[in-house]
Design an enzyme around this catalytic site. Structure first.
Site, PDB file in Angstrom:
ATOM      1  N   TRP A 101      44.832  39.155  33.776  1.00  0.00           N
ATOM      2  CA  TRP A 101      43.423  39.393  34.100  1.00  0.00           C
ATOM      3  C   TRP A 101      42.505  39.077  32.927  1.00  0.00           C
ATOM      4  CZ3 TRP A 101      42.578  38.949  38.875  1.00  0.00           C
ATOM      5  CH2 TRP A 101      43.476  39.456  39.821  1.00  0.00           C
ATOM      6  N   ASP A 171      37.533  45.607  31.075  1.00  0.00           N
ATOM      7  CA  ASP A 171      37.909  45.645  32.488  1.00  0.00           C
ATOM      8  C   ASP A 171      38.873  46.819  32.643  1.00  0.00           C
ATOM      9  OD1 ASP A 171      38.985  45.301  35.007  1.00  0.00           O
ATOM     10  OD2 ASP A 171      39.570  43.203  34.721  1.00  0.00           O
ATOM     11  N   LYS A 195      41.777  49.337  43.241  1.00  0.00           N
ATOM     12  CA  LYS A 195      43.028  49.669  42.587  1.00  0.00           C
ATOM     13  C   LYS A 195      43.260  51.183  42.603  1.00  0.00           C
ATOM     14  CE  LYS A 195      43.570  45.413  42.007  1.00  0.00           C
ATOM     15  NZ  LYS A 195      43.172  44.560  40.916  1.00  0.00           N
TER      16      LYS A 195
HETATM   17  C1  LIG Z   1      42.691  43.223  40.688  1.00  0.00           C
HETATM   18  C2  LIG Z   1      42.076  43.051  39.369  1.00  0.00           C
HETATM   19  C3  LIG Z   1      40.990  42.174  39.172  1.00  0.00           C
HETATM   20  C4  LIG Z   1      40.436  41.292  40.268  1.00  0.00           C
HETATM   21  O1  LIG Z   1      39.841  42.008  41.271  1.00  0.00           O
HETATM   22  P1  LIG Z   1      39.234  41.274  42.547  1.00  0.00           P
HETATM   23  O2  LIG Z   1      38.314  42.312  43.093  1.00  0.00           O
HETATM   24  O3  LIG Z   1      40.368  40.936  43.445  1.00  0.00           O
HETATM   25  O4  LIG Z   1      38.511  40.052  42.080  1.00  0.00           O
HETATM   26  C5  LIG Z   1      40.469  42.093  37.908  1.00  0.00           C
HETATM   27  N1  LIG Z   1      40.951  42.822  36.887  1.00  0.00           N
HETATM   28  C6  LIG Z   1      41.985  43.676  37.048  1.00  0.00           C
HETATM   29  C7  LIG Z   1      42.485  44.454  35.885  1.00  0.00           C
HETATM   30  C8  LIG Z   1      42.577  43.811  38.285  1.00  0.00           C
HETATM   31  O5  LIG Z   1      43.614  44.652  38.452  1.00  0.00           O
END
Ligand SMILES: *Cc1c(COP(=O)(O)O)cnc(C)c1O
Length: 360
Positions: A101, A171, A195
């Protein structure tokens, strides 16, 4: 069919109490005679839902007044670009790549400007977090970027990087609201809620207000953080239903005792699983002990055929979505906030039985 133990990495398990409440309120939300899905986002009732969700989120995380808390759309992946376009004045920002990511975020920055790669653990298949104690951050870098919990490879920063006084952007998608964080240590936190917190389609951005750029003539209106901050997340139609469910989860967390209490439970669940993995003669963790995620736990047997059999037999026991990400193989158990400790216990007991069966 009874509820299974769902170890999906996302969209993922939600608290049963929250699902029951959403179901009970589906046809008639608080005497409105309609569901949250059907009401105007400009109605006082929805404004109340949004205000309460933001207030509860602020209370949970201890968000200071000089930070905005926004509910956006477009996927957390869009924020890789949005964050760079809004915060990287002069096009310069520095990245630590600890997994897939953060690598994706760095790649978007490469399209948009001149990012620097400060450190990477790609040489070790992202099985650890790079040393971030003494990074060579450029003087004119607008921020240092990390993905604090890498969902696919299952790493978590044991401590935050020394940014040399630069703004930290993180993130936090797969660890959002899983433990207390000191919001004041960050310039911006972003997270896709699917998540750990809610249904897919909502991203939370928590950003220090002085970092919200005023002068972004080149950036489309919808991609300016200022647009959404000024409009209180109501510039256009938000994901009303998603925000409502997140709000229910915030209340569930507050009733549980908040994030310190949640962390205790999450540590206890993770310890159960890692202790078993470290003692097992068949299964092993793929991550360096100090960098292990409390949320996403990849593990392998070292035999792809055996891994496949394990995943299939676990599913028959009601332990589902344990197949590892295609980039890592093996298995991955995501044990988010809403996964009860009994679920982790059931997984460990099944792994133990499976292991004894293989040994026989
Ligand atoms: C799933 C995830 C993303 C991407 O999320 P989307 O909403 O599918 O674009 C980005 N960063 C992390 C850490 C993730 O687990």
């Amino acid at each position: 069919m009874p509820r299974v133990y769902n170890f999906s990495a996302g969209p993922a398990v939600l608290p049963e109490e929250v699902l029951s409440q959403a179901a009970a309120e589906m046809l008639d939300y608080h005497g409105c005679g309609m569901s949250v899905m059907e009401m105007s986002h400009r109605s006082p009732v929805f404004q109340g839902i949004l205000d309460e969700a933001e207030a509860d989120l602020r209370q949970l995380m201890g968000v200071p007044d000089d930070y905005a808390a926004l509910f956006l759309q477009g996927g957390d992946s869009l924020l890789f670009s949005t964050v760079f376009m809004n915060l990287a004045k002069n096009g310069k920002a520095d990245y630590v790549v600890s997994g897939n990511w953060s690598k994706k975020a760095f790649e978007q920055a490469q399209i948009l400007g001149d990012p620097k790669l400060l450190a990477s653990s790609e040489d070790g298949n992202f099985s650890y977090v790079p040393d971030v104690s003494s990074l060579d951050v450029r003087d004119d870098a607008s921020f240092v970027y990390i993905c604090q919990n890498e969902t696919i490879t299952g790493t978590r920063y044991p401590e935050l990087p020394d940014t040399k006084g630069h703004v930290l952007v993180a993130d936090q998608s797969s660890m959002f609201l899983s433990e207390p964080v000191d919001v004041g240590s960050y310039g911006l936190i972003h997270a896709g809620v699917q998540k750990n917190v809610g249904p897919a389609g909502v991203q939370v951005v928590i950003v220090r207000r002085d970092l919200i750029a005023e002068d972004l003539a080149e950036v489309p209106t919808m991609l300016r953080l200022k647009t959404h901050a000024d409009a209180g997340s109501l510039y256009d139609t938000p994901n009303c239903w998603g925000i409502y469910v997140c709000g229910l989860v915030f209340k569930w967390l507050l009733a549980l005792g908040g994030l310190a209490e949640m962390e205790k439970i999450n540590r206890s669940k993770a310890t159960l699983l890692y202790d078993y993995l470290d003692a097992s003669g068949l299964f092993s963790s793929t991550v360096a002990p100090r960098d292990r995620s409390l949320m996403n736990v990849p593990f392998v047997t070292g035999d792809a055929e055996l891994d496949r059999r394990f995943v299939a037999e676990a599913a028959e026991e009601g332990l589902v979505n344990l197949k590892g990400h295609r980039l890592v193989g093996g298995m991955r158990a995501s044990i988010y906030n809403a996964m009860p400790e009994e679920g982790v216990r059931a997984l460990v007991e099944f792994m133990d039985r499976f292991e004894k069966g293989v040994r026989r």
